[in-house]
Scaffold this active site. Structure first.
Site, PDB file in Angstrom:
ATOM      1  N   ASP A   1       0.868  -1.181   0.000  1.00  0.00           N
ATOM      2  CA  ASP A   1       0.000   0.000   0.000  1.00  0.00           C
ATOM      3  C   ASP A   1       0.895   1.218   0.000  1.00  0.00           C
ATOM      4  OD1 ASP A   1      -3.262   0.255   1.000  1.00  0.00           O
ATOM      5  OD2 ASP A   1      -2.023   2.053   0.770  1.00  0.00           O
TER       6      ASP A   1
ATOM      7  N   CYS B   1     -20.269  -0.296  -2.010  1.00  0.00           N
ATOM      8  CA  CYS B   1     -20.392  -1.083  -3.239  1.00  0.00           C
ATOM      9  C   CYS B   1     -21.679  -0.831  -4.016  1.00  0.00           C
ATOM     10  CB  CYS B   1     -20.278  -2.564  -2.908  1.00  0.00           C
ATOM     11  SG  CYS B   1     -18.829  -2.929  -1.919  1.00  0.00           S
TER      12      CYS B   1
HETATM   13  C1  UGA Z   1     -21.947  -6.157  -1.320  1.00  0.00           C
HETATM   14  C2  UGA Z   1     -22.261  -7.536  -1.909  1.00  0.00           C
HETATM   15  O1  UGA Z   1     -23.174  -8.227  -1.069  1.00  0.00           O
HETATM   16  C3  UGA Z   1     -20.982  -8.361  -2.070  1.00  0.00           C
HETATM   17  O2  UGA Z   1     -21.287  -9.588  -2.716  1.00  0.00           O
HETATM   18  C4  UGA Z   1     -19.999  -7.566  -2.935  1.00  0.00           C
HETATM   19  O3  UGA Z   1     -18.791  -8.248  -3.095  1.00  0.00           O
HETATM   20  C5  UGA Z   1     -19.721  -6.249  -2.270  1.00  0.00           C
HETATM   21  O4  UGA Z   1     -20.967  -5.522  -2.135  1.00  0.00           O
HETATM   22  C6  UGA Z   1     -18.762  -5.490  -3.146  1.00  0.00           C
HETATM   23  O5  UGA Z   1     -19.116  -5.167  -4.294  1.00  0.00           O
HETATM   24  O6  UGA Z   1     -17.611  -5.312  -2.758  1.00  0.00           O
HETATM   25  P1  UGA Z   1     -21.548  -5.167   1.143  1.00  0.00           P
HETATM   26  O7  UGA Z   1     -21.585  -3.814   0.509  1.00  0.00           O
HETATM   27  O8  UGA Z   1     -20.465  -5.489   2.100  1.00  0.00           O
HETATM   28  O9  UGA Z   1     -21.464  -6.318  -0.001  1.00  0.00           O
HETATM   29  O10 UGA Z   1     -22.886  -5.327   1.940  1.00  0.00           O
HETATM   30  P2  UGA Z   1     -24.250  -6.150   1.830  1.00  0.00           P
HETATM   31  O11 UGA Z   1     -24.323  -7.103   2.943  1.00  0.00           O
HETATM   32  O12 UGA Z   1     -24.468  -6.686   0.479  1.00  0.00           O
HETATM   33  O13 UGA Z   1     -25.300  -4.982   2.129  1.00  0.00           O
HETATM   34  C7  UGA Z   1     -25.389  -3.822   1.288  1.00  0.00           C
HETATM   35  C8  UGA Z   1     -26.455  -2.903   1.783  1.00  0.00           C
HETATM   36  O14 UGA Z   1     -27.737  -3.442   1.531  1.00  0.00           O
HETATM   37  C9  UGA Z   1     -26.422  -2.612   3.295  1.00  0.00           C
HETATM   38  O15 UGA Z   1     -26.677  -1.244   3.497  1.00  0.00           O
HETATM   39  C10 UGA Z   1     -27.554  -3.438   3.846  1.00  0.00           C
HETATM   40  O16 UGA Z   1     -28.106  -2.905   5.029  1.00  0.00           O
HETATM   41  C11 UGA Z   1     -28.535  -3.386   2.696  1.00  0.00           C
HETATM   42  N1  UGA Z   1     -29.486  -4.522   2.667  1.00  0.00           N
HETATM   43  C12 UGA Z   1     -29.023  -5.791   2.462  1.00  0.00           C
HETATM   44  C13 UGA Z   1     -30.845  -4.284   2.809  1.00  0.00           C
HETATM   45  O17 UGA Z   1     -31.280  -3.130   2.977  1.00  0.00           O
HETATM   46  N2  UGA Z   1     -31.707  -5.339   2.743  1.00  0.00           N
HETATM   47  C14 UGA Z   1     -31.278  -6.612   2.551  1.00  0.00           C
HETATM   48  O18 UGA Z   1     -32.137  -7.518   2.502  1.00  0.00           O
HETATM   49  C15 UGA Z   1     -29.912  -6.839   2.409  1.00  0.00           C
END
Ligand code: UGA
Length: 469
Positions: A31, A263
């Site tokens: 990094d 993301c």
């Molecule tokens: C997301 C994807 O799930 C990963 O597969 C991907 O690799 C990653 O982005 C990325 O592109 O690097 P992440 O951003 O860590 O992962 O979080 P998630 O668990 O997917 O949640 C994303 C958002 O959606 C959060 O704000 C969460 O609260 C919201 N969410 C999730 C909902 O509002 N409802 C749901 O049913 C699920």
């Protein structure tokens, strides 16, 4: 055992490097931020990710995981070079900013003195594999050196990144060089996951399409939630009922304050931008973004429906991080909620189990007046004297609070559950005026005068509350 270099020590880089080291490879993480590397060398991680600290320590101790700011050191003998640098939204209407990826490619070109496979893990616009190839080729210090480029999108969720890496649903590899793709596939063989090998454009697209689809599921259920609320249905049970259908699946059907993080917002914007640029009109992606934006406003509507004006009110916010099990504040719903509530003259008391420091920095960066925000040590401190509580992050510890104690500490017992972690009937029993998202079970909105709960709760509810004390 392979020699691996990982460029970038953010979520993706650090998790990828550490997990490959844990599989027995020799990994060097590079990094350019000296402070980050200095801390990593002392075992201090720049992010909160459950289980990662122990795994880093174990592998550093075993001599398989190294940290450096030197590309020369990192690339020395590396057979595989993973690019895992950020691709934030750029200045150009949602397009991904490729600056860091291009710099990484240029640095590789300067240092590479042997054949290596360069693997792109950063989420990059479709066609970026070609850009990386071109930048390296055009800047190679030793033009005789050969290299291959493979796209290997990541599907790690923050908070679950280790298990997502170790038990992936699939590994996607894209390249115009099938032998290079096969070599990278061999790195992943111990994980025993399905490995899809395709061309580089398709691999890059799989990443965007996957994130956009998950974001679409969330916006879909949030739209259904609004309809549920109006028509008297309960979206949580609707999602349950839908989810049993294998064609639909229950995952990512939790209605709430919408998606945040580093993301989904960025990737949906970038995909829409790519489509726009290609002369298309990605209607669904725009609807997904619009619904997500409006979802956060619901909290403010619900608060003003119950409290009337927010001026002079104390609003308690439980949770700062964009989701549980992370200290990441990027595009967190809490930022908008705190911004809007303070703009209307309310003060905020807030608590998050791990994101207090990142939260303070993020709120300040967003120009929110921190004089209006008090950072508390516990959920109960947040509740003390509050006119309303807003659940903004679904941390487990919020699910097991002593709600009688919470209610007793509050000035007015208003509970806005932005993550649907409680049940209306139970919260009503505790004497709360409860509003979830899409739970068409509560009574119609009523204006609650300051200090007076009897008109809303009704004597029966207050009585049962007193009894249960
Ligand atoms: C997301 C994807 O799930 C990963 O597969 C991907 O690799 C990653 O982005 C990325 O592109 O690097 P992440 O951003 O860590 O992962 O979080 P998630 O668990 O997917 O949640 C994303 C958002 O959606 C959060 O704000 C969460 O609260 C919201 N969410 C999730 C909902 O509002 N409802 C749901 O049913 C699920």
């Amino acid at each position: 055992m392979s020699n691996i270099c990982v460029l970038g020590t953010g979520y993706v880089g650090l998790v990828t490097g550490t997990c490959f080291a844990d599989m027995g490879n020799n990994v060097t993480c590079v990094d350019i931020i000296e402070e980050k590397i200095a801390k990593l060398k002392q075992g201090i991680l720049p992010i909160y990710e459950p289980g990662l600290e122990e795994m880093v320590e174990r592998n550093v101790h075993a001599g398989r995981l190294h940290f450096t700011t030197s590309y020369e050191e990192g690339l020395d003998n590396a057979e595989f070079i993973f690019i895992a640098v950020p691709t934030p939204t750029g200045a150009n209407q949602g397009a991904a900013d490729m600056r860091y990826v291009e710099t990484a490619a240029r640095m590789i070109a300067q240092e590479l003195d042997h054949y290596a496979i360069v693997i792109n893990k950063s989420t990059v616009p479709v066609g970026s594999g070609d850009v990386v190839s071109r930048v390296i080729r055009n800047n190679l210090k030793r033009p005789e050196v050969n290299f291959a480029v493979v796209s290997n999108p990541e599907f790690l969720r923050e908070g679950e990144a280790l298990s997502d890496f170790q038990h992936p649903d699939r590994v996607v590899l894209g390249s115009s060089d099938p032998e290079a793709a096969q070599s990278v596939a061999r790195l992943y063989l111990p994980l025993r996951a399905p490995i899809l090998v395709t061309d580089i454009y398709t691999a890059e697209m799989i990443k965007y399409a996957s994130n956009a689809f998950l974001a679409t599921k969330i916006s879909f259920i949030n739209e259904i939630a609004q309809i549920c609320e109006r028509l008297g249905a309960d979206v949580k049970e609707v999602a349950e009922g839908m989810g049993h259908d294998k064609r639909i699946g229950r995952a990512f059907l939790d209605a709430g304050l919408g998606y945040g993080g580093s993301c989904f917002p960025k990737d949906v914007r970038a995909l829409a931008h790519m489509a726009d640029e290609a002369g298309l009109h990605p209607q669904m992606l725009h609807a997904v973004m619009d619904i997500n934006h409006d979802q956060r406003r619901l909290v403010i509507n619900k608060l003003t429906n119950i409290l009337g004006t927010l001026r002079g009110c104390v609003i308690g916010v439980l949770g700062l991080a964009f989701k549980a099990n992370t200290d990441d504040m990027r595009e967190s719903a809490s930022i908008d909620i705190i911004r809007w509530v303070t703009a209307q003259g309310a003060t905020v008391r807030v608590y998050d189990p791990v994101a207090t420091e990142t939260g303070r920095v993020a709120l300040e960066r967003e120009g929110i007046n921190l004089d209006m925000v008090e950072f508390c040590q516990t959920s109960y401190d947040v509740a003390t004297g509050a006119d309303a509580l807003v659940i903004s992050t679904a941390w487990n510890e919020f699910k097991s609070l002593n709600m009688l104690q919470v209610r007793a500490a509050m000035r007015r017992p208003v509970l806005i559950d932005g993550r649907n972690i409680y049940e209306a009937t139970e919260m009503n029993r505790y004497g709360f005026i409860y509003r979830g998202i899409g739970r068409g079970t509560g009574p119609a909105p009523t204006i609650l005068p300051p200090g007076d709960t009897t008109s809303i709760l009704g004597e029966a509810q207050l009585l049962s509350l007193e009894e249960s004390k």
